[in-house]
Scaffold this active site. Sequence first.
Site, short mmCIF file in Angstrom:
data_model
loop_
_atom_site.label_atom_id
_atom_site.label_comp_id
_atom_site.label_asym_id
_atom_site.label_seq_id
_atom_site.Cartn_x
_atom_site.Cartn_y
_atom_site.Cartn_z
N SER A 101 -22.67 47.47 56.24
CA SER A 101 -23.92 46.70 56.40
C SER A 101 -23.66 45.40 57.14
O SER A 101 -24.51 44.93 57.91
CB SER A 101 -24.56 46.43 55.04
OG SER A 101 -23.68 45.71 54.20
N LYS A 151 -22.93 39.11 46.76
CA LYS A 151 -23.65 39.31 45.51
C LYS A 151 -23.07 38.52 44.34
O LYS A 151 -23.70 38.42 43.28
CB LYS A 151 -23.68 40.80 45.15
CG LYS A 151 -24.35 41.67 46.20
CD LYS A 151 -25.82 41.33 46.38
CE LYS A 151 -26.50 42.34 47.29
NZ LYS A 151 -27.93 42.09 47.47
#
Length: 303
Positions: free
Chosen positions: A265, A50
């Site tokens: 994840s 991110k």
Amino acid sequence: MRMTTYHTIEDIIGSTPLVRLQRLPGEAGAARGNVILAKLEGNNPAGSVKDRPAFAMIREAEARGEIQPGDTLIEATSGNTGIALAMAAAVRGYKMILIMPDNLSVERRASMTAYGAQLILTPADQGGMEYARDLAARMQAEGKGKVLDQFGNSDNPLAHLQGTGPEIWEQTNGRVTHFVSAMGTTGTIMGVSQYLKSRNPAIQVVGAQPAEGSQIPGIRKWPEEYLPRIYDPQRVDAFESISQSEAEEMARRLAAEEGIFGGISSAGALVAALRVAQRVENATIVFIVCDRGDRYLSTGVFN
């Protein structure tokens, strides 16, 4: 004397390593002619994939004249985008308000506040991320700041179209045949898919989604009304449903058997990549390790 130019923290985002798994592929690996490669996005300065869209969203908003240093930014986040935005805001001179469900790890909270962000925790039993997104929109309507909106901001996938995708293509010398990614905001899978398919339309893009009843940080299956506006279903060729227990077990194995300490994840994406490898031959499969496992220590997953 000649001036020496040094990098800033922003300059070292991206160009993350791509490494080959050695043990976990088992019979789905070399015996079938397959290579499984992990893109280590936890090597970015704030620790996740991110970092790329966080700086991109701020830079592009500045270029359009929508924000300027000193302004207040607001974002709903499940963790990694918030940490990355908190870092980017610190670097570029913004006040940052982050809204996050209260059931997420304490490491994430501490990282955000360490960068100077104000953190608002919302009750997970009242809607989780959907509630947080609604609150962010209300605060913007009340004039409390500007929402960058990772779920609807085209600068999110643009960061991967311009960065992550080209890196994977170059690092594999154009040999990549499958790209596998967890799906949260969908920015990573959208941008990388667009780039890779522009180079070779035959490349298969696979999204990891949570199985019914599973809660995996960073992997979401959104209700229709909250589906990210940046999401284009035509850019994903197939989906793999990943259970919470599968993702957590694979996170432990990824660290213990490959020496890669990734998040839950990331491990979910690897579960999907291994399933792909069991069905194909002579493939080069790339999956995203989107963050580091130390963000999840307090959850007990690695105990």
